[in-house]
Motif scaffolding. Structure first.
Motif, PDB file in Angstrom:
ATOM      1  N   PHE A   1     -50.874  -1.986 -14.740  1.00 14.51           N
ATOM      2  CA  PHE A   1     -51.591  -1.953 -15.772  1.00 14.51           C
ATOM      3  C   PHE A   1     -51.109  -0.597 -16.615  1.00 14.51           C
ATOM      4  CE2 PHE A   1     -55.297   0.884 -17.185  1.00 14.51           C
ATOM      5  CZ  PHE A   1     -55.944   0.161 -18.118  1.00 14.51           C
ATOM      6  N   ASP A   2     -49.294  -0.022 -15.794  1.00 11.03           N
ATOM      7  CA  ASP A   2     -49.309   1.523 -16.400  1.00 11.03           C
ATOM      8  C   ASP A   2     -48.239   0.666 -17.453  1.00 11.03           C
ATOM      9  OD1 ASP A   2     -48.150   4.195 -16.427  1.00 11.03           O
ATOM     10  OD2 ASP A   2     -46.367   2.772 -15.382  1.00 11.03           O
ATOM     11  N   HIS A   3     -47.815  -0.667 -17.148  1.00 13.38           N
ATOM     12  CA  HIS A   3     -46.638  -1.390 -17.850  1.00 13.38           C
ATOM     13  C   HIS A   3     -47.087  -1.485 -18.901  1.00 13.38           C
ATOM     14  CE1 HIS A   3     -43.297  -0.089 -14.816  1.00 13.38           C
ATOM     15  NE2 HIS A   3     -43.882  -1.101 -14.385  1.00 13.38           N
ATOM     16  N   LEU A   4     -48.369  -2.449 -18.993  1.00 14.69           N
ATOM     17  CA  LEU A   4     -49.584  -2.662 -19.902  1.00 14.69           C
ATOM     18  C   LEU A   4     -49.230  -2.223 -21.465  1.00 14.69           C
ATOM     19  CD1 LEU A   4     -50.919  -5.473 -21.419  1.00 14.69           C
ATOM     20  CD2 LEU A   4     -52.916  -4.546 -19.559  1.00 14.69           C
ATOM     21  N   LEU A   5     -49.800  -0.775 -20.461  1.00 11.64           N
ATOM     22  CA  LEU A   5     -50.316   0.575 -21.711  1.00 11.64           C
ATOM     23  C   LEU A   5     -49.101   0.516 -22.147  1.00 11.64           C
ATOM     24  CD1 LEU A   5     -53.184   2.723 -19.360  1.00 11.64           C
ATOM     25  CD2 LEU A   5     -53.276   0.849 -21.387  1.00 11.64           C
ATOM     26  N   GLU A   6     -47.888   0.653 -21.186  1.00  8.84           N
ATOM     27  CA  GLU A   6     -46.619   0.946 -22.286  1.00  8.84           C
ATOM     28  C   GLU A   6     -45.988   0.933 -23.593  1.00  8.84           C
ATOM     29  OE1 GLU A   6     -44.132   2.250 -19.096  1.00  8.84           O
ATOM     30  OE2 GLU A   6     -45.025   3.946 -18.793  1.00  8.84           O
ATOM     31  N   ARG A   7     -46.544  -1.321 -23.256  1.00  3.49           N
ATOM     32  CA  ARG A   7     -46.178  -1.597 -24.479  1.00  3.49           C
ATOM     33  C   ARG A   7     -47.030  -2.009 -24.963  1.00  3.49           C
ATOM     34  NH1 ARG A   7     -43.110  -1.683 -19.780  1.00  3.49           N
ATOM     35  NH2 ARG A   7     -41.122  -2.293 -20.038  1.00  3.49           N
TER      36      ARG A   7
ATOM     37  N   PRO B   1     -49.176  -1.725 -28.619  1.00  2.00           N
ATOM     38  CA  PRO B   1     -48.880  -0.958 -29.598  1.00  2.00           C
ATOM     39  C   PRO B   1     -50.143   0.252 -30.498  1.00  2.00           C
ATOM     40  CG  PRO B   1     -48.744  -2.961 -30.330  1.00  2.00           C
ATOM     41  CD  PRO B   1     -49.086  -3.298 -28.666  1.00  2.00           C
ATOM     42  N   PHE B   2     -49.719   1.218 -30.806  1.00  7.52           N
ATOM     43  CA  PHE B   2     -50.517   2.115 -30.442  1.00  7.52           C
ATOM     44  C   PHE B   2     -51.287   3.099 -29.774  1.00  7.52           C
ATOM     45  CE2 PHE B   2     -54.290   4.395 -31.312  1.00  7.52           C
ATOM     46  CZ  PHE B   2     -53.987   4.934 -32.879  1.00  7.52           C
ATOM     47  N   ILE B   3     -51.767   2.424 -28.369  1.00  9.43           N
ATOM     48  CA  ILE B   3     -52.280   3.352 -27.607  1.00  9.43           C
ATOM     49  C   ILE B   3     -50.432   2.954 -26.520  1.00  9.43           C
ATOM     50  CG2 ILE B   3     -53.341   2.637 -24.956  1.00  9.43           C
ATOM     51  CD1 ILE B   3     -54.779   0.663 -26.761  1.00  9.43           C
ATOM     52  N   LYS B   4     -49.322   2.978 -26.616  1.00  6.96           N
ATOM     53  CA  LYS B   4     -48.922   3.297 -26.245  1.00  6.96           C
ATOM     54  C   LYS B   4     -47.628   4.673 -25.803  1.00  6.96           C
ATOM     55  CE  LYS B   4     -45.175   0.951 -28.832  1.00  6.96           C
ATOM     56  NZ  LYS B   4     -43.636  -0.329 -29.336  1.00  6.96           N
ATOM     57  N   TYR B   5     -48.331   5.052 -28.010  1.00  8.71           N
ATOM     58  CA  TYR B   5     -47.837   6.008 -28.403  1.00  8.71           C
ATOM     59  C   TYR B   5     -48.909   7.236 -27.189  1.00  8.71           C
ATOM     60  CZ  TYR B   5     -44.839   3.696 -31.275  1.00  8.71           C
ATOM     61  OH  TYR B   5     -44.337   2.466 -32.403  1.00  8.71           O
ATOM     62  N   ILE B   6     -50.242   7.446 -27.662  1.00  9.15           N
ATOM     63  CA  ILE B   6     -50.829   8.513 -27.117  1.00  9.15           C
ATOM     64  C   ILE B   6     -50.702   8.353 -25.385  1.00  9.15           C
ATOM     65  CG2 ILE B   6     -53.217   8.726 -27.354  1.00  9.15           C
ATOM     66  CD1 ILE B   6     -53.895   6.668 -29.233  1.00  9.15           C
ATOM     67  N   TYR B   7     -50.979   7.031 -24.554  1.00  7.20           N
ATOM     68  CA  TYR B   7     -50.836   7.298 -22.867  1.00  7.20           C
ATOM     69  C   TYR B   7     -49.139   8.041 -22.694  1.00  7.20           C
ATOM     70  CZ  TYR B   7     -49.984   4.937 -18.710  1.00  7.20           C
ATOM     71  OH  TYR B   7     -50.243   4.502 -17.235  1.00  7.20           O
ATOM     72  N   THR B   8     -48.251   7.445 -23.367  1.00  7.29           N
ATOM     73  CA  THR B   8     -47.155   7.710 -22.549  1.00  7.29           C
ATOM     74  C   THR B   8     -46.344   9.119 -22.896  1.00  7.29           C
ATOM     75  OG1 THR B   8     -46.171   7.301 -25.211  1.00  7.29           O
ATOM     76  CG2 THR B   8     -45.968   5.458 -22.860  1.00  7.29           C
ATOM     77  N   SER B   9     -47.088   9.917 -24.115  1.00  6.24           N
ATOM     78  CA  SER B   9     -47.109  11.225 -24.425  1.00  6.24           C
ATOM     79  C   SER B   9     -48.148  11.992 -23.145  1.00  6.24           C
ATOM     80  CB  SER B   9     -47.783  11.756 -25.603  1.00  6.24           C
ATOM     81  OG  SER B   9     -46.930  10.686 -26.686  1.00  6.24           O
ATOM     82  N   ILE B  10     -49.099  11.456 -22.628  1.00  6.34           N
ATOM     83  CA  ILE B  10     -49.805  11.961 -21.836  1.00  6.34           C
ATOM     84  C   ILE B  10     -50.241  12.253 -20.607  1.00  6.34           C
ATOM     85  CG2 ILE B  10     -52.572  11.990 -21.153  1.00  6.34           C
ATOM     86  CD1 ILE B  10     -53.338  11.605 -24.198  1.00  6.34           C
TER      87      ILE B  10
END
Length: 202
Positions: free
Chosen positions: A93-99, A101-110
């Motif tokens: 699920f973590d890898h899915l969010l990191e890949r 588009p758009f969501i990955k920038y918010i998710y990985t930053s937090i």
């Protein structure tokens, strides 16, 4: 002593007592208000107004139940993530969010911010003194990257310098010879010193 002088002395003492009381009560009050705000914010995650009056789970409306459930959920997720099978599902699920588009920038930053403070890969655990503005001027900061050659800066490192009385800061790329590790100061003490504007003793 004349009445006028007596009144002046009384007013001076009253002002002194006021500021002494303020010094004692202000930190306590601000800490209490911050904790209360955090408690109410977490407790209100469950929308109590949507729970019917005659529902069997009406107990969720009581103050503090939402807070306890959120804490319980965090503990349960932490426990489940430590198991091999469930941990792999969380990783997927973590890898899915990191890949995504758009969501990955918010998710990985937090995620990186939380990892930096409480994760296994803590970043703010190497306090240093760093020269940025001049030879005789030192800033207190934390090494976040020991090598930034991927940015085309050979022999440089990334140092995060927090702002005083704020939760913000700046990242500076500085030559390694301008960074002095603080071996006799803990990361927590260094952060407290920098954020307090140098008022806190370490």
């Amino acid at each position: 002593m004349s009445p006028k002088l007596r009144l002046k002395v009384f007013a001076s003492r009253l002002l002194r007592y006021f500021f002494q009381g303020l010094l004692i009560l202000a930190p306590i009050g601000i800490t209490a208000l911050t904790l209360y705000w955090a408690f109410i914010t977490i407790d209100n995650i469950i929308p109590k107004e949507l729970i019917p009056e005659d529902a069997s789970f009406n107990f969720l409306k009581y103050k503090g139940v939402g807070f306890a459930l959120v804490l319980l959920l965090i503990i349960v997720v932490g426990y489940l993530s430590s198991s091999f099978i469930i941990g792999r599902i969380f990783d997927l699920f973590d890898h899915l969010l990191e890949r995504t588009p758009f969501i990955k920038y918010i998710y990985t930053s937090i995620k990186d911010v939380f990892d930096a403070f409480v994760g296994e890969k803590k970043k703010f655990d190497h306090p240093v003194l760093v020269q940025i503005y001049g030879v005789d001027v030192w800033e207190m900061g934390f090494i976040t990257q020991t090598d930034v050659s991927n940015l085309g800066l050979e022999g440089y490192m990334a140092v995060y310098v927090p702002h005083a009385y704020a939760i913000t800061g700046k990242v500076f790329m500085v030559p390694k010879e301008k960074v002095k590790p603080l071996t006799n100061v803990s990361a927590g003490e260094a952060m407290k010193f920098a954020v307090s504007g140098g008022v806190t003793h370490i």
